[in-house]
Scaffold this motif. Structure first.
Motif, PDB file in Angstrom:
ATOM      1  N   LEU A  14     -25.192 -15.008  32.205  1.00  0.00           N
ATOM      2  CA  LEU A  14     -25.649 -15.161  33.579  1.00  0.00           C
ATOM      3  C   LEU A  14     -27.174 -15.271  33.594  1.00  0.00           C
ATOM      4  O   LEU A  14     -27.861 -14.662  32.768  1.00  0.00           O
ATOM      5  N   ASN A  15     -27.689 -16.013  34.559  1.00  0.00           N
ATOM      6  CA  ASN A  15     -29.137 -16.142  34.699  1.00  0.00           C
ATOM      7  C   ASN A  15     -29.704 -15.132  35.685  1.00  0.00           C
ATOM      8  O   ASN A  15     -30.901 -15.170  35.980  1.00  0.00           O
ATOM      9  N   SER A  16     -28.855 -14.245  36.178  1.00  0.00           N
ATOM     10  CA  SER A  16     -29.275 -13.149  37.052  1.00  0.00           C
ATOM     11  C   SER A  16     -28.735 -11.839  36.497  1.00  0.00           C
ATOM     12  O   SER A  16     -27.720 -11.817  35.795  1.00  0.00           O
ATOM     13  N   ARG A  17     -29.405 -10.764  36.828  1.00  0.00           N
ATOM     14  CA  ARG A  17     -28.971  -9.450  36.358  1.00  0.00           C
ATOM     15  C   ARG A  17     -27.672  -9.040  37.050  1.00  0.00           C
ATOM     16  O   ARG A  17     -27.385  -9.461  38.174  1.00  0.00           O
ATOM     17  N   ALA A  18     -26.917  -8.210  36.377  1.00  0.00           N
ATOM     18  CA  ALA A  18     -25.599  -7.818  36.880  1.00  0.00           C
ATOM     19  C   ALA A  18     -25.687  -7.179  38.259  1.00  0.00           C
ATOM     20  O   ALA A  18     -24.778  -7.331  39.080  1.00  0.00           O
ATOM     21  N   GLY A  19     -26.782  -6.490  38.538  1.00  0.00           N
ATOM     22  CA  GLY A  19     -26.916  -5.807  39.813  1.00  0.00           C
ATOM     23  C   GLY A  19     -26.969  -6.726  41.013  1.00  0.00           C
ATOM     24  O   GLY A  19     -26.792  -6.270  42.148  1.00  0.00           O
ATOM     25  N   ALA A  20     -27.207  -8.021  40.773  1.00  0.00           N
ATOM     26  CA  ALA A  20     -27.276  -8.985  41.885  1.00  0.00           C
ATOM     27  C   ALA A  20     -25.962  -9.714  42.112  1.00  0.00           C
ATOM     28  O   ALA A  20     -25.870 -10.525  43.034  1.00  0.00           O
ATOM     29  N   MET A  21     -24.940  -9.448  41.305  1.00  0.00           N
ATOM     30  CA  MET A  21     -23.781 -10.333  41.241  1.00  0.00           C
ATOM     31  C   MET A  21     -22.518  -9.795  41.895  1.00  0.00           C
ATOM     32  O   MET A  21     -21.432 -10.338  41.697  1.00  0.00           O
ATOM     33  N   SER A  22     -22.608  -8.763  42.703  1.00  0.00           N
ATOM     34  CA  SER A  22     -21.417  -8.233  43.365  1.00  0.00           C
ATOM     35  C   SER A  22     -20.796  -9.272  44.286  1.00  0.00           C
ATOM     36  O   SER A  22     -21.487 -10.027  44.970  1.00  0.00           O
ATOM     37  N   ALA A  23     -19.472  -9.296  44.323  1.00  0.00           N
ATOM     38  CA  ALA A  23     -18.759 -10.165  45.261  1.00  0.00           C
ATOM     39  C   ALA A  23     -18.653  -9.556  46.642  1.00  0.00           C
ATOM     40  O   ALA A  23     -18.240 -10.236  47.579  1.00  0.00           O
ATOM     41  N   ASP A  24     -19.026  -8.311  46.787  1.00  0.00           N
ATOM     42  CA  ASP A  24     -18.866  -7.593  48.049  1.00  0.00           C
ATOM     43  C   ASP A  24     -20.231  -7.307  48.654  1.00  0.00           C
ATOM     44  O   ASP A  24     -21.018  -6.528  48.095  1.00  0.00           O
ATOM     45  N   PRO A  25     -20.568  -7.911  49.802  1.00  0.00           N
ATOM     46  CA  PRO A  25     -21.885  -7.678  50.407  1.00  0.00           C
ATOM     47  C   PRO A  25     -22.093  -6.232  50.851  1.00  0.00           C
ATOM     48  O   PRO A  25     -23.231  -5.807  51.033  1.00  0.00           O
ATOM     49  N   GLU A  26     -21.014  -5.488  51.011  1.00  0.00           N
ATOM     50  CA  GLU A  26     -21.134  -4.087  51.438  1.00  0.00           C
ATOM     51  C   GLU A  26     -21.068  -3.116  50.259  1.00  0.00           C
ATOM     52  O   GLU A  26     -21.127  -1.899  50.468  1.00  0.00           O
ATOM     53  N   ASP A  27     -20.962  -3.634  49.050  1.00  0.00           N
ATOM     54  CA  ASP A  27     -20.869  -2.789  47.859  1.00  0.00           C
ATOM     55  C   ASP A  27     -21.649  -3.459  46.723  1.00  0.00           C
ATOM     56  O   ASP A  27     -21.074  -4.103  45.855  1.00  0.00           O
ATOM     57  N   PRO A  28     -22.983  -3.320  46.716  1.00  0.00           N
ATOM     58  CA  PRO A  28     -23.813  -4.019  45.729  1.00  0.00           C
ATOM     59  C   PRO A  28     -23.496  -3.675  44.278  1.00  0.00           C
ATOM     60  O   PRO A  28     -23.782  -4.466  43.379  1.00  0.00           O
ATOM     61  N   GLY A  29     -22.897  -2.511  44.023  1.00  0.00           N
ATOM     62  CA  GLY A  29     -22.603  -2.102  42.658  1.00  0.00           C
ATOM     63  C   GLY A  29     -21.219  -2.483  42.168  1.00  0.00           C
ATOM     64  O   GLY A  29     -20.800  -2.047  41.085  1.00  0.00           O
ATOM     65  N   HIS A  30     -20.498  -3.315  42.912  1.00  0.00           N
ATOM     66  CA  HIS A  30     -19.100  -3.596  42.584  1.00  0.00           C
ATOM     67  C   HIS A  30     -18.955  -4.249  41.215  1.00  0.00           C
ATOM     68  O   HIS A  30     -18.127  -3.831  40.395  1.00  0.00           O
ATOM     69  N   PHE A  31     -19.727  -5.288  40.926  1.00  0.00           N
ATOM     70  CA  PHE A  31     -19.614  -5.961  39.631  1.00  0.00           C
ATOM     71  C   PHE A  31     -20.084  -5.052  38.499  1.00  0.00           C
ATOM     72  O   PHE A  31     -19.482  -5.029  37.411  1.00  0.00           O
ATOM     73  N   VAL A  32     -21.135  -4.288  38.723  1.00  0.00           N
ATOM     74  CA  VAL A  32     -21.660  -3.383  37.692  1.00  0.00           C
ATOM     75  C   VAL A  32     -20.587  -2.377  37.279  1.00  0.00           C
ATOM     76  O   VAL A  32     -20.384  -2.116  36.081  1.00  0.00           O
ATOM     77  N   ARG A  33     -19.885  -1.813  38.259  1.00  0.00           N
ATOM     78  CA  ARG A  33     -18.820  -0.863  37.923  1.00  0.00           C
ATOM     79  C   ARG A  33     -17.666  -1.572  37.227  1.00  0.00           C
ATOM     80  O   ARG A  33     -17.084  -1.047  36.270  1.00  0.00           O
ATOM     81  N   TRP A  34     -17.311  -2.760  37.717  1.00  0.00           N
ATOM     82  CA  TRP A  34     -16.204  -3.504  37.109  1.00  0.00           C
ATOM     83  C   TRP A  34     -16.504  -3.817  35.650  1.00  0.00           C
ATOM     84  O   TRP A  34     -15.627  -3.693  34.780  1.00  0.00           O
ATOM     85  N   ALA A  35     -17.728  -4.226  35.354  1.00  0.00           N
ATOM     86  CA  ALA A  35     -18.111  -4.592  33.986  1.00  0.00           C
ATOM     87  C   ALA A  35     -18.537  -3.392  33.155  1.00  0.00           C
ATOM     88  O   ALA A  35     -18.760  -3.534  31.947  1.00  0.00           O
ATOM     89  N   ASN A  36     -18.672  -2.211  33.804  1.00  0.00           N
ATOM     90  CA  ASN A  36     -19.107  -0.999  33.108  1.00  0.00           C
ATOM     91  C   ASN A  36     -20.422  -1.255  32.372  1.00  0.00           C
ATOM     92  O   ASN A  36     -20.542  -1.062  31.160  1.00  0.00           O
TER      93      ASN A  36
END
Length: 418
Positions: free
Chosen positions: A52-74
């Motif tokens: 990815l060309n962006s950090r994981a913290g910017a990539m959540s699919a949920d606008p109300e849960d910014p950490g969603h992708f980070v938790r999913w990817a651990n």
């Protein structure tokens, strides 16, 4: 107005995010996508070495849960994760949605009752969201009809078929070219060099390993283009790290773009768009380090200039006339960015243009829309039931190709009828 049936055309990131938000708003959704949802060009064709060309913290699919992708990817929010992993994440998000009707077919146009599919079948819908991604890639004027010219590097198997002992020319020096270089050198067996040629000869720059917070910029969005450039340069000099200034501009970009005159926008596109893209859309640090090493070893070089001609000698390969002279390449790979509409519209977007349901937007970068994201037809009238999200908003907007902006566009669909 909840409870309407909405057809989403396109199942890449834009389509999945739109579907998720429409369901959240209470609509009935039909997603039309011939392949598995969640892939798309960016994530469905990625190889393990494509990050990815962006950090994981910017990539959540949920606008109300910014950490969603980070938790999913651990993972850490600062990491640059594999693009293929993000594709799996989008597929997982889609699989968890309740009530969506997936139609695995290709949309070919609109009817009075909804969307027409390949073969003539119709999907009835009250509203349609166009989420088909980028226009087709631009092609060089000297493009030959020859098997050693590869117009689409994402077509399955085309890069693997290039012999490792022939020099390769890449037309373009952006992020697509970087991806192709990574693929061609991934096994360590490539003996011949890779050359990228572009008008300016500029590669994307790199992120830093440790991010700097975006700068808070007191920018006057009514300034002229010349004054805005001066302001940005001054702020970058004060900040010490231009990345903080570029990232701090992001919330202002669409308003700045909209405040420029048509002539100023054209000036930007001619003279500043490429340098801006190099600073704005950056490589992951590990990728930048690898590209630097390949250049130092002489395995990858970048040249400024254009291609004057390409001819096919009887022995195979292509003779390419560059500004420095004629050179033989065993393969030429088109890595140019999106082309201009209408020629690059392709598939469904092209059908909308042909039928007059849409018109080409400013500078040919996308389709024309109103302030809410509704498509404007050839007659100049807003199509009240036809919405657009994602890269095809480019021109009417500027910052519309990355997940955070597309996520916001998708979320806005919940309140679209207000």
């Amino acid at each position: 107005m909840a409870g309407r049936t909405v057809a989403v055309v396109g199942g890449g990131a834009s389509g999945v995010l739109a579907t998720k938000e429409l369901l959240r708003g209470g609509d009935q959704v039909v997603l039309i996508e011939p392949d598995e949802p969640g892939g798309g060009l960016a994530y469905g064709t990625a190889r393990p070495w494509h990050l990815l060309n962006s950090r994981a913290g910017a990539m959540s699919a949920d606008p109300e849960d910014p950490g969603h992708f980070v938790r999913w990817a651990n993972c850490s929010p600062e990491e640059f994760r594999p693009r293929a992993e993000f594709g799996r994440y989008l597929r997982d998000v889609f699989s968890g949605l309740k009530g969506v009707d997936l139609v695995q077919a290709r949309a070919t146009g609109l009817s009075e009752r909804g969307v027409v599919l390949e073969g003539g079948r119709e999907v009835r819908a009250d509203e349609i969201v166009v989420a088909t991604g980028n226009p087709a890639a631009a092609q060089p004027a000297a493009r030959p009809d020859h098997p050693d010219y590869i117009p689409d590097p994402w077509r399955a198997g085309v890069l693997d078929a290039i012999p490792s002992d022939v020099p390769v020319l890449l037309v373009g020096a952006g992020l697509t070219a970087i991806d192709v270089v990574l693929t061609l050198t991934a096994d360590g067996r490539r003996d011949a060099p890779i050359t990228a040629v572009s008008r300016r000869g500029q590669l994307p720059l790199s992120h830093t390993a440790v991010p700097s917070p975006p700068a808070a910029l007191p920018i006057d969005e009514s300034l002229t283009l010349r004054d805005i450039v001066r302001f940005i340069r001054a702020e970058a000099e004060k900040a010490g790290d231009w990345r903080a200034v570029v990232d701090g501009l992001r919330p202002h970009l669409d308003r700045i773009w909209g405040s420029l005159s048509c002539d100023e926008q054209e000036q930007f596109l001619r003279h500043l768009a490429r340098p801006w893209e190099c600073h704005r859309h950056r490589m992951a640090p590990a990728v930048g380090t690898l590209i630097d090493a390949l250049r130092e070893e002489g395995r990858f070089e970048v040249r400024a200039g254009g291609i004057r001609s390409m001819t096919a000698p009887p022995a195979g390969g292509l003779l390419v006339e560059l500004e420095a002279g004629v050179q033989w390449f065993g393969a030429v790979v088109n890595c140019a960015g999106p082309g201009r509409l209408p020629a690059a519209a392709g598939g469904f977007a092209g059908a909308l243009l042909d039928a007059g349901h849409a018109r080409v937007g400013p500078h040919g970068l996308g389709l024309d829309i109103d302030a809410k994201g509704r498509v404007i037809g050839a007659d100049g009238r807003v199509r009240d039931n036809l919405w657009l999200i994602g890269p095809l908003r480019r021109g009417a907007q500027w910052e519309t190709t990355a997940v955070p902006e597309i996520r916001s566009q998708a979320h806005a669909l919940i309140d679209r009828r207000k």
